[in-house]
Write a protein that holds these residues in place. Sequence first.
Motif, short mmCIF file in Angstrom:
data_model
loop_
_atom_site.label_atom_id
_atom_site.label_comp_id
_atom_site.label_asym_id
_atom_site.label_seq_id
_atom_site.Cartn_x
_atom_site.Cartn_y
_atom_site.Cartn_z
N LYS A 232 0.78 -1.28 0.26
CA LYS A 232 0.01 0.00 -0.11
C LYS A 232 0.94 1.27 0.05
CE LYS A 232 -4.05 -1.66 2.30
NZ LYS A 232 -4.71 -1.74 3.67
N ALA B 33 0.93 4.01 -3.08
CA ALA B 33 0.62 5.39 -2.55
C ALA B 33 1.61 6.43 -3.34
CB ALA B 33 0.51 5.51 -1.16
N GLU C 146 -8.92 -4.87 -2.89
CA GLU C 146 -8.62 -3.80 -2.32
C GLU C 146 -7.54 -3.06 -2.86
OE1 GLU C 146 -6.82 -2.60 2.26
OE2 GLU C 146 -7.28 -4.89 1.63
N LEU C 147 -6.55 -3.36 -3.51
CA LEU C 147 -5.39 -2.63 -4.17
C LEU C 147 -5.94 -2.02 -5.57
CD1 LEU C 147 -2.41 -5.04 -3.02
CD2 LEU C 147 -3.16 -2.78 -1.99
N GLU D 249 2.09 -0.83 9.56
CA GLU D 249 2.59 0.34 8.75
C GLU D 249 4.24 0.64 9.28
OE1 GLU D 249 -1.32 -0.21 8.23
OE2 GLU D 249 -0.58 0.08 10.12
#
Length: 253
Positions: free
Chosen positions: A22, A26, A47-48, A216
């Motif tokens: 992700k 981004a 989702e991606l 993250e």
Amino acid sequence: MFSGKRAVITGGTHGMGLAIVKALLAGGADVLTTGYNERNVEAAQRELGPKAHVVRSDTTDLADIDVLGKLVEEKLGSVDYVHINAGFAELEPFDAVTEATFDKTFAINTKGAFFTVQRLLPMISEGGAVVFTTAVADGTGTPGMATFSGAKAAVRAFAQVLAAELLPRRIRVNVVSPGFIKTPTMGVATASPEYREHFEIEGAALTPLGRIGTPEEVAQASLFLAFGATFTTGVELPVDGGIAQGLVPLGSE
């Protein structure tokens, strides 16, 4: 931030791997990621979205690894960053480990890591980066994690040798070593929801910073090693809230 960069992330359909994917997307990178569970692969693709190449691949199968290599050549051509994140852990006391569990643990964590990098190596650009996921358990002597610890310690050794062998191509090879991280499985795919909840509470209690980490936070560490730490190779970066350093909070006995 990552515009024009091309990356391959194994084990990127959930948890830490998905967080890395992700962050790359981004930042404008072109990413191919893999997963073993078909439902996770389909969910990650939804989702991606179309910007990500999400493929099912068995990291223990050399034929699948070869197909992965061909897909990378077809979809990306050359690669700037490879992160080997696919892994498996089973918590078992030493005297309860079976040959089947031993073989599965080393096949996924060790054999798969080794041969995936070997297959993708010709496509990694000069000056590129390889990052492996190990675990704080690879050097802490944690009860119940003999096979997992041994498998990840082997990966750590591979990374050091590979870092030396790839110096002529200026490809940096490093390792990110997570502690307790809040992922869907808490690192143990076969554990029950109740056990995972207990593991999360225990992890927070054992971590000097007083909490468990996030996917993250691991992603940021990996991306730092891949793109920011341009004068760093052959190191293991703990992302564990101080566990590997043996830190003791002030006032603790």
